[in-house]
Design an enzyme around this catalytic site. Structure first.
Site, PDB file in Angstrom:
ATOM      1  N   ASP A 143      -2.642   0.407 -10.975  1.00 16.91           N
ATOM      2  CA  ASP A 143      -2.899  -0.685 -11.919  1.00 16.91           C
ATOM      3  C   ASP A 143      -3.808  -0.187 -13.030  1.00 16.91           C
ATOM      4  O   ASP A 143      -4.618   0.718 -12.825  1.00 16.91           O
ATOM      5  CB  ASP A 143      -3.551  -1.857 -11.154  1.00 16.91           C
ATOM      6  CG  ASP A 143      -3.428  -3.179 -11.908  1.00 16.91           C
ATOM      7  OD1 ASP A 143      -2.750  -3.223 -12.947  1.00 16.91           O
ATOM      8  OD2 ASP A 143      -4.026  -4.172 -11.444  1.00 16.91           O
ATOM      9  N   ARG A 185      -4.583  -1.526 -19.783  1.00 20.58           N
ATOM     10  CA  ARG A 185      -5.980  -1.430 -20.234  1.00 20.58           C
ATOM     11  C   ARG A 185      -6.325  -0.023 -20.710  1.00 20.58           C
ATOM     12  O   ARG A 185      -7.091   0.172 -21.642  1.00 20.58           O
ATOM     13  CB  ARG A 185      -6.924  -1.871 -19.110  1.00 20.58           C
ATOM     14  CG  ARG A 185      -7.101  -3.383 -19.041  1.00 20.58           C
ATOM     15  CD  ARG A 185      -7.646  -3.837 -17.723  1.00 20.58           C
ATOM     16  NE  ARG A 185      -6.612  -3.803 -16.698  1.00 20.58           N
ATOM     17  CZ  ARG A 185      -6.846  -3.978 -15.408  1.00 20.58           C
ATOM     18  NH1 ARG A 185      -8.081  -4.169 -14.977  1.00 20.58           N
ATOM     19  NH2 ARG A 185      -5.850  -3.947 -14.544  1.00 20.58           N
ATOM     20  N   ARG A 232       0.803  -0.717 -25.060  1.00 22.79           N
ATOM     21  CA  ARG A 232       0.803  -0.722 -23.592  1.00 22.79           C
ATOM     22  C   ARG A 232       1.774   0.310 -23.010  1.00 22.79           C
ATOM     23  O   ARG A 232       1.490   0.931 -21.984  1.00 22.79           O
ATOM     24  CB  ARG A 232       1.198  -2.114 -23.067  1.00 22.79           C
ATOM     25  CG  ARG A 232       0.158  -3.192 -23.286  1.00 22.79           C
ATOM     26  CD  ARG A 232       0.651  -4.534 -22.733  1.00 22.79           C
ATOM     27  NE  ARG A 232       0.934  -4.475 -21.311  1.00 22.79           N
ATOM     28  CZ  ARG A 232       0.009  -4.591 -20.349  1.00 22.79           C
ATOM     29  NH1 ARG A 232      -1.247  -4.806 -20.671  1.00 22.79           N
ATOM     30  NH2 ARG A 232       0.354  -4.525 -19.091  1.00 22.79           N
ATOM     31  N   HIS A 277       1.936   3.182 -19.769  1.00 21.28           N
ATOM     32  CA  HIS A 277       2.936   3.355 -18.708  1.00 21.28           C
ATOM     33  C   HIS A 277       3.444   4.794 -18.678  1.00 21.28           C
ATOM     34  O   HIS A 277       3.675   5.370 -17.623  1.00 21.28           O
ATOM     35  CB  HIS A 277       4.096   2.386 -18.904  1.00 21.28           C
ATOM     36  CG  HIS A 277       3.698   0.950 -18.746  1.00 21.28           C
ATOM     37  ND1 HIS A 277       2.883   0.523 -17.714  1.00 21.28           N
ATOM     38  CD2 HIS A 277       3.979  -0.158 -19.489  1.00 21.28           C
ATOM     39  CE1 HIS A 277       2.692  -0.792 -17.837  1.00 21.28           C
ATOM     40  NE2 HIS A 277       3.331  -1.217 -18.907  1.00 21.28           N
ATOM     41  N   SER A 308       6.934  -4.954  -9.525  1.00 14.30           N
ATOM     42  CA  SER A 308       6.964  -6.038  -8.547  1.00 14.30           C
ATOM     43  C   SER A 308       8.041  -7.074  -8.910  1.00 14.30           C
ATOM     44  O   SER A 308       8.520  -7.116 -10.054  1.00 14.30           O
ATOM     45  CB  SER A 308       5.602  -6.728  -8.479  1.00 14.30           C
ATOM     46  OG  SER A 308       5.392  -7.534  -9.626  1.00 14.30           O
ATOM     47  N   TRP A 316       8.971  -9.104 -13.739  1.00 10.80           N
ATOM     48  CA  TRP A 316      10.023  -9.525 -14.678  1.00 10.80           C
ATOM     49  C   TRP A 316       9.477 -10.532 -15.672  1.00 10.80           C
ATOM     50  O   TRP A 316      10.073 -10.753 -16.734  1.00 10.80           O
ATOM     51  CB  TRP A 316      11.210 -10.152 -13.934  1.00 10.80           C
ATOM     52  CG  TRP A 316      11.922  -9.223 -12.998  1.00 10.80           C
ATOM     53  CD1 TRP A 316      11.862  -9.246 -11.634  1.00 10.80           C
ATOM     54  CD2 TRP A 316      12.792  -8.136 -13.340  1.00 10.80           C
ATOM     55  NE1 TRP A 316      12.649  -8.231 -11.103  1.00 10.80           N
ATOM     56  CE2 TRP A 316      13.229  -7.543 -12.138  1.00 10.80           C
ATOM     57  CE3 TRP A 316      13.245  -7.601 -14.557  1.00 10.80           C
ATOM     58  CZ2 TRP A 316      14.091  -6.446 -12.091  1.00 10.80           C
ATOM     59  CZ3 TRP A 316      14.102  -6.502 -14.519  1.00 10.80           C
ATOM     60  CH2 TRP A 316      14.519  -5.934 -13.298  1.00 10.80           C
ATOM     61  N   LEU A 353       6.728  15.893   1.259  1.00  4.13           N
ATOM     62  CA  LEU A 353       6.189  14.529   1.176  1.00  4.13           C
ATOM     63  C   LEU A 353       7.296  13.478   1.256  1.00  4.13           C
ATOM     64  O   LEU A 353       8.321  13.598   0.593  1.00  4.13           O
ATOM     65  CB  LEU A 353       5.445  14.377  -0.158  1.00  4.13           C
ATOM     66  CG  LEU A 353       4.770  13.024  -0.406  1.00  4.13           C
ATOM     67  CD1 LEU A 353       3.495  12.906   0.425  1.00  4.13           C
ATOM     68  CD2 LEU A 353       4.447  12.845  -1.892  1.00  4.13           C
ATOM     69  N   ARG A 376      -6.198   0.609  -4.544  1.00  3.37           N
ATOM     70  CA  ARG A 376      -5.828  -0.081  -5.785  1.00  3.37           C
ATOM     71  C   ARG A 376      -6.769   0.365  -6.883  1.00  3.37           C
ATOM     72  O   ARG A 376      -7.995   0.342  -6.727  1.00  3.37           O
ATOM     73  CB  ARG A 376      -5.852  -1.610  -5.647  1.00  3.37           C
ATOM     74  CG  ARG A 376      -5.367  -2.294  -6.950  1.00  3.37           C
ATOM     75  CD  ARG A 376      -5.067  -3.755  -6.810  1.00  3.37           C
ATOM     76  NE  ARG A 376      -4.476  -4.270  -8.061  1.00  3.37           N
ATOM     77  CZ  ARG A 376      -3.652  -5.315  -8.139  1.00  3.37           C
ATOM     78  NH1 ARG A 376      -3.317  -5.954  -7.030  1.00  3.37           N
ATOM     79  NH2 ARG A 376      -3.167  -5.713  -9.296  1.00  3.37           N
ATOM     80  N   ARG A 418      -6.817  -7.295  -5.140  1.00  4.65           N
ATOM     81  CA  ARG A 418      -5.841  -8.217  -4.533  1.00  4.65           C
ATOM     82  C   ARG A 418      -4.588  -7.431  -4.180  1.00  4.65           C
ATOM     83  O   ARG A 418      -4.386  -6.315  -4.648  1.00  4.65           O
ATOM     84  CB  ARG A 418      -5.524  -9.375  -5.495  1.00  4.65           C
ATOM     85  CG  ARG A 418      -5.072  -8.926  -6.866  1.00  4.65           C
ATOM     86  CD  ARG A 418      -4.744 -10.109  -7.789  1.00  4.65           C
ATOM     87  NE  ARG A 418      -4.479  -9.622  -9.134  1.00  4.65           N
ATOM     88  CZ  ARG A 418      -5.406  -9.516 -10.093  1.00  4.65           C
ATOM     89  NH1 ARG A 418      -6.638  -9.886  -9.867  1.00  4.65           N
ATOM     90  NH2 ARG A 418      -5.080  -9.040 -11.281  1.00  4.65           N
TER      91      ARG A 418
HETATM   92  C1  IPE Z   1       0.792  -5.138  -9.341  1.00  6.09           C
HETATM   93  O1  IPE Z   1       0.168  -5.014 -10.566  1.00  6.09           O
HETATM   94  C2  IPE Z   1       2.200  -4.658  -9.436  1.00  6.09           C
HETATM   95  C3  IPE Z   1       2.362  -3.219  -9.634  1.00  6.09           C
HETATM   96  C4  IPE Z   1       1.411  -2.350  -9.647  1.00  6.09           C
HETATM   97  C5  IPE Z   1       3.714  -2.798  -9.807  1.00  6.09           C
HETATM   98  P1  IPE Z   1       0.085  -6.240 -11.598  1.00  6.09           P
HETATM   99  O2  IPE Z   1      -0.817  -5.795 -12.681  1.00  6.09           O
HETATM  100  O3  IPE Z   1       1.453  -6.669 -11.990  1.00  6.09           O
HETATM  101  O4  IPE Z   1      -0.562  -7.377 -10.692  1.00  6.09           O
HETATM  102  P2  IPE Z   1      -1.336  -8.692 -11.084  1.00  6.09           P
HETATM  103  O5  IPE Z   1      -0.390  -9.500 -11.909  1.00  6.09           O
HETATM  104  O6  IPE Z   1      -2.532  -8.267 -11.883  1.00  6.09           O
HETATM  105  O7  IPE Z   1      -1.714  -9.319  -9.787  1.00  6.09           O
HETATM  106  C1  IPE Z   2       0.230  -1.187 -13.790  1.00  3.34           C
HETATM  107  O1  IPE Z   2      -0.456  -1.324 -14.995  1.00  3.34           O
HETATM  108  C2  IPE Z   2       1.673  -0.810 -13.998  1.00  3.34           C
HETATM  109  C3  IPE Z   2       2.637  -1.846 -13.630  1.00  3.34           C
HETATM  110  C4  IPE Z   2       2.376  -3.009 -13.136  1.00  3.34           C
HETATM  111  C5  IPE Z   2       4.022  -1.535 -13.876  1.00  3.34           C
HETATM  112  P1  IPE Z   2      -0.517  -2.710 -15.767  1.00  3.34           P
HETATM  113  O2  IPE Z   2       0.594  -2.752 -16.749  1.00  3.34           O
HETATM  114  O3  IPE Z   2      -0.564  -3.829 -14.818  1.00  3.34           O
HETATM  115  O4  IPE Z   2      -1.878  -2.549 -16.540  1.00  3.34           O
HETATM  116  P2  IPE Z   2      -2.961  -3.684 -16.829  1.00  3.34           P
HETATM  117  O5  IPE Z   2      -3.282  -4.357 -15.541  1.00  3.34           O
HETATM  118  O6  IPE Z   2      -2.326  -4.629 -17.803  1.00  3.34           O
HETATM  119  O7  IPE Z   2      -4.111  -2.948 -17.400  1.00  3.34           O
HETATM  120 MG    MG Z   3      -2.060  -4.912 -13.956  1.00  2.63          MG
END
Ligand code: IPE
Ligand code: IPE
Ligand code: MG
Length: 238
Positions: free
Chosen positions: A13, A17, A26, A30, A58, A62, A124, A181, A187
């Site tokens: 995650d 940011r 963003r 990625h 997740s 979507w 792995l 995480r 969470r």
């Molecule tokens: C969880 O991250 C899903 C993945 C890492 C693929 P999110 O950034 O989508 O989760 P929430 O929405 O903050 O809970």
């Molecule tokens: C996690 O990073 C990657 C995926 C959920 C695919 P985020 O895209 O959730 O990044 P933040 O939480 O917005 O920083």
């Molecule tokens: Mg996130």
């Protein structure tokens, strides 16, 4: 170093940011996050981890803007294609967990090809959770477990934990010992709800694109210092 977990699960995650902090879109986060995945797979094997499962997309993701979803799918497509080519070098056995039927046909094809070419690799065991949701997986598992019971002439009263486990996407894979995480969030976001029942949790403020071998080693060290109980008393010999 203490005990090394056999299976590590990661909620990666903080890509968005990471990019925002640098004034980048963003999607650049990625892209950098995808590079971090490759590094972490290598590091995991070096550190003695046998199974690594990462949360890539997740069932709730979507809901993100269409251009972000498209960019993530493009990265996943690239990842699968490159991994097919590299699978004999890195010796990883790759499996995708989650409901892939909702993905585009060409991506599904690449996933099947990657799982096929890497199936006999002995390095792995790498699981990628894609269009994955713990609740969705449980529903699918219960449905096929109940179907299996009916076919065996049994009633639903005979349903066991083993029936559920055997019908999860992770069947045959030991439950994670450690969940990591990144980015400071604490969470589960619908990740491996059944399998994480007794995992140790490790949270770090590091954003996913900055996560590497040093951070992973720190998480493992934290794990090595925990006393796991599984509901009983601490067993020194375990
Ligand atoms: C969880 O991250 C899903 C993945 C890492 C693929 P999110 O950034 O989508 O989760 P929430 O929405 O903050 O809970
Ligand atoms: C996690 O990073 C990657 C995926 C959920 C695919 P985020 O895209 O959730 O990044 P933040 O939480 O917005 O920083
Ligand atoms: Mg996130």
């Amino acid at each position: 170093m203490g005990k090394v977990p056999q299976h590590v699960a990661i909620i990666m995650d903080g890509n968005g940011r990471w990019a925002k902090k640098r004034g980048l879109p963003r999607n650049m986060g990625h892209k950098q996050g995808s590079a971090a995945v490759r590094k972490v797979c290598e590091a995991a094997w070096d550190l003695g981890i046998k199974y690594l499962t990462i949360y890539a997309f997740s069932t709730e993701n979507w809901a993100r803007p269409k251009d972000e979803v498209d960019a993530l799918m493009k990265l996943l497509r690239e990842y699968m294609k490159t991994s097919i080519k590299e699978s004999s070098e890195n010796n990883m056995r790759v499996r995708v967990i989650g409901d892939i039927s909702a993905l585009s046909e060409d991506l599904q094809e690449s996933i099947r090809e990657l799982m096929r070419v890497s199936a006999d690799n002995t390095g792995l065991c790498f699981q990628i959770a894609l269009n994955y949701g713990g609740r969705d997986e449980l529903i699918r598992s219960v449905k096929s477990a109940v179907k299996g019971l009916a076919e065996a002439g049994k009633t639903v009263e005979e349903l066991t934990e083993a029936d559920i486990s055997a019908n999860l996407d992770t069947k045959g894979i030991p439950d994670p010992d450690l969940l990591i995480r990144t980015s400071g969030e604490q969470r589960l976001s619908n990740f491996l709800l059944w399998q994480l029942a007794y995992a140790e949790f490790y949270f770090t403020d590091t954003l996913w694109p900055d996560f590497g071998k040093k951070e992973l080693a720190k998480a493992i060290e934290h794990y090595g210092n925990r006393e796991r109980r599984f509901g009983g008393l601490v067993n020194e010999t375990k």
